[in-house]
Structures are given as structure tokens and as C-alpha cells.
Design an enzyme around this catalytic site. Structure first.
Site, PDB file in Angstrom:
ATOM      1  N   LYS A  24      -2.098  -8.141  -9.666  1.00 27.86           N
ATOM      2  CA  LYS A  24      -3.411  -7.937  -9.062  1.00 27.86           C
ATOM      3  C   LYS A  24      -4.186  -6.823  -9.750  1.00 27.86           C
ATOM      4  CE  LYS A  24      -5.609  -6.661  -4.644  1.00 27.86           C
ATOM      5  NZ  LYS A  24      -6.230  -5.427  -5.126  1.00 27.86           N
ATOM      6  N   LYS A  32       0.834  -1.207   0.000  1.00 27.28           N
ATOM      7  CA  LYS A  32       0.000   0.000   0.000  1.00 27.28           C
ATOM      8  C   LYS A  32       0.867   1.255   0.000  1.00 27.28           C
ATOM      9  CE  LYS A  32      -4.231  -1.084  -0.297  1.00 27.28           C
ATOM     10  NZ  LYS A  32      -4.448  -1.184  -1.708  1.00 27.28           N
ATOM     11  N   LYS A  69      -8.560  -1.362  -7.737  1.00 28.42           N
ATOM     12  CA  LYS A  69      -9.195  -0.064  -7.989  1.00 28.42           C
ATOM     13  C   LYS A  69      -8.176   1.045  -8.055  1.00 28.42           C
ATOM     14  CE  LYS A  69     -11.686  -0.550  -4.450  1.00 28.42           C
ATOM     15  NZ  LYS A  69     -12.560  -0.541  -3.266  1.00 28.42           N
TER      16      LYS A  69
END
Ligand code: ATP
Ligand code: MG
Length: 337
Positions: free
Chosen positions: A200, A119, A203
Site C-alpha cells: 500500500k 496502524k 502518507k
């Protein structure tokens, strides 16, 4: 009749809240499949969205993104009569449970969770906030305040469920049996790749096919998809494994004989990418058509979505408070007055 087990899972209202194919195969399909067998709780994790998207602009978009996610649930076939759908911040007792849980996890433990580094890299964050660091602890409180048994998630979330299990064990050892040790339920496709060939679809990564994309958008995205870069000509043998076009065929094309035939011809250099992709466009649009129709129905009824969220919060608040009281009693703090 024996009491039903409980499922809790959720999604972050980031990126406009639009669900994509990865959500479907990673988690939504299992939710729909198990909604009769289990008591289903779905939360829209707005607190979790703030961990990476705290700006004023991001917050301003949250209300709409929350609704979009709920419409996505209904569009894929979640029955609002069966599922309890709520917004995380409407049930703030989860924040107190999170606080209690933070005493049971070390900083070193949450620093080791692999999604933290991912992240940070994705969002260009050098120094994580305390909130981002404690992301899995908040998630543990989400899962444990309804005492869920099963958590349908994509593979990327497995490490978080492990933290939840550790927290439940630690609490139970210190203060007595209060929490179940929930299991992760990983989807049929543990991680759906992105259309750009990255590991992956996400969004926040800009490599997704959304469940509400119109047929022409789906066509354009598929025709420009990453495939085996070795194949400059159709007669060069190609690799099927790790090729997103074939991963999507496996996941969304119900005509297994067609998929096997395409794979065989691809491996032996007897089919062009254009044919493989055109067949994928057809399969995906057929899969998405009923979802788009239900989505259109619900997007014309925003008041209905707000009612569902209000009813969901009303149902979860007393469950959450009862668990918090039980935890406080077990610890010796005493229930809330
Ligand atoms: P973000 O990029 O903002 O983290 P996201 O696309 O990962 O968004 P989340 O709301 O974080 O979406 O994830 C919701 C659920 O969908 C989680 O259970 C997650 O594991 C699952 N999921 C998300 N992307 C995929 C994927 N590509 N393959 C399988 N499951 C996925
Ligand atoms: Mg995610």
C-alpha cells in the site's frame, strides 16, 4: 425529481495532508465522478489524525494539513459549489453520536478490525489508546450523522464500513429505524502499491508519489521504483503481475496499446526497465499537470479555503444535530434542549 443519495468520505490530515496517487485511484476519482449524481460530503478527519498523531507538534501542524487536503480536493476537480467540505472537529455533535455508538460495539469486535494491528505496527504503538481502538466507531458516526448511502474508500477501509453497517443495524434493531446501512464503494484500483513495492502507498509510509510532486520529483521517484528483482538484464523475462510499475501504467497511462506492448515485451525479455519507467514518467506527468495547475491556483488563495471550510461546517451542523436528536428521541433520551 427523486431525492439524491448521499456520499460521505474523508481523509486524515496526517503527513502534512498531501494527497497521493493512492488517494486518487482509491477514492478521489469516484468522488469526482459522482459529485453530480449524489450529494457529496467530504470531511477532513482531524479527530482521527489524533488517534495516531497526538503530540503537540502534530497538533500544531493540523491547521495547515487540513488546508492542504482541501486544496487537494479542489485540485482533482471537486467543485466546492457542489460538495460540502468540512473539518470533523467543527461539528462536535459527531462526538456525542460516537459516545452513543460505543455502547453498541464490543471491545472484542473493534480489536478484530485488521487496520488496528497495521496502524500499531506502522506507528510503533504497543498499547493502543481507547481513541485508536474506537477509530471505526468515530468513522461510523461520521458516516451516519449525515445518513450517507455510499462511502467511496480504498480497500483498506472496507472493514471499517462493515463496522458502520453493524452499528446501524444494531441501533435500528434496538431503538427503531433511524440509520441507513451504507455501502462501501471501492476504487478502480482497490489498493495502489507503494513505489517501494510494498502492498500500500501511504502518507505515513514514505512510499508515495504526491499529486503535487513536481515533474522532476516524479521522474526521480519513478526511475528509482521497485520492479521485478529477477531482471538484472533487459533480456530476462519479467513478471507484470504485482509489479508496481505496471500497476501504475494500468491506472494512469491512457494509451492502452502502449501498455499492452510494454507488458508483452517485458514478459518476453524484450524491453529494459528504463524504457518502461520513462514512459510511465511521461504518462504520470501528463496526468498530474492539470492537477498541479489547479493546486497552484488554490494554494495562492488560503482565505478561500477557510471560507469553504466555514460554509461546510455551517451546512453540516444542523444536519448532524437533527440526526442526533432523532437518535436520542428513538432511544427515549429525548432531543437536546
Ligand atoms: P495514513 O498512512 O496516515 O493512514 P493514508 O495514505 O492511508 O494515510 P488516509 O487519509 O488514511 O490516507 O486515506 C484516505 C482515503 O484514501 C481512504 O479512503 C483510503 O482507503 C484511501 N487510500 C489511501 N491509500 C490508498 C492506496 N494506496 N490505495 C487505494 N486507496 C488508498
Ligand atoms: Mg490510512
Amino acid at each position: 425529481m427523486s431525492k439524491k443519495g448521499r456520499i460521505l468520505t474523508g481523509d486524515r490530515p496526517t503527513g502534512g495532508g498531501k494527497p497521493h496517487l493512492g488517494h486518487y485511484v482509491g477514492s478521489f476519482a469516484n468522488r469526482v465522478r459522482l459529485q453530480d449524481e449524489y450529494e457529496l460530503f467530504l470531511l477532513v478527519a482531524d479527530y482521527h489524525a489524533l488517534t495516531t498523531h497526538p503530540s503537540r507538534e502534530d497538533v500544531a501542524g493540523l491547521r495547515d494539513s487540513v488546508r492542504q487536503i482541501v486544496m487537494g480536493y479542489l485540485a482533482v476537480g471537486i467543485d466546492p459549489e457542489k460538495a460540502t467540505i468540512y473539518r470533523q472537529s467543527d461539528v462536535p455533535t459527531v462526538a456525542e453520536l460516537t459516545l452513543l455508538f460505543t455502547m453498541l460495539v464490543t471491545v472484542a469486535r473493534v480489536e478484530r478490525v485488521p487496520t488496528l494491528k497495521e496502524k500499531m505496527a506502522e506507528s510503533g504503538i504497543e498499547n493502543p489508546s481507547l481513541g485508536l481502538l474506537s477509530y471505526p466507531v468515530l468513522q461510523a458516526a461520521d458516516i451516519l450523522h449525515v445518513k450517507a448511502d455510499l462511502v467511496p474508500v480504498g480497500k483498506d477501509q472496507e472493514s471499517h464500513i462493515e463496522v458502520t453497517r453493524e452499528i446501524a443495524r444494531r441501533f435500528n434493531t434496538l431503538y427503531g429505524e433511524v440509520f441507513p446501512e451504507p455501502q462501501a464503494l471501492i476504487g478502480e484500483v482497490p489498493t495502489l502499491m507503494g513505489i517501494d513495492g510494498r502492498a500500500k502507498m501511504g502518507k505515513s509510509l514514505g512510499n508515495a508519489i504526491y499529486l503535487m510532486d513536481d515533474p522532476e520529483t516524479v521522474r526521480q521517484k519513478v526511475m528509482s521504483m521497485y520492479t521485478d528483482p529477477k531482471r538484472i538484464h533487459a533480456h530476462i523475462p519479467g513478471t507484470v503481475e504485482g509489479n508496481p510499475v505496471f500497476q501504475y501504467h494500468d491506472a494512469f497511462n491512457p494509451d492502452k496499446a502502449e501498455v499492452e506492448d510494454l507488458k508483452e515485451r517485458y514478459r518476453t525479455g524484450r524491453v529494459g526497465d528504463v524504457e518502461v519507467k520513462k514512459k510511465l514518467v511521461k504518462a504520470l506527468n501528463a496526468f498530474l499537470e492539470p492537477i498541479r495547475e489547479r493546486y497552484a491556483y488554490y494554494s495562492a488563495r488560503p482565505a478561500l479555503i477557510d471560507d469553504i471550510l466555514a460554509a461546510g461546517a455551517d451546512k453540516v451542523r444542523p444536519i448532524s444535530k437533527a440526526t442526533l436528536d432523532e437518535a436520542r428521541e428513538a432511544m427515549g433520551l429525548g432531543a437536546l434542549r
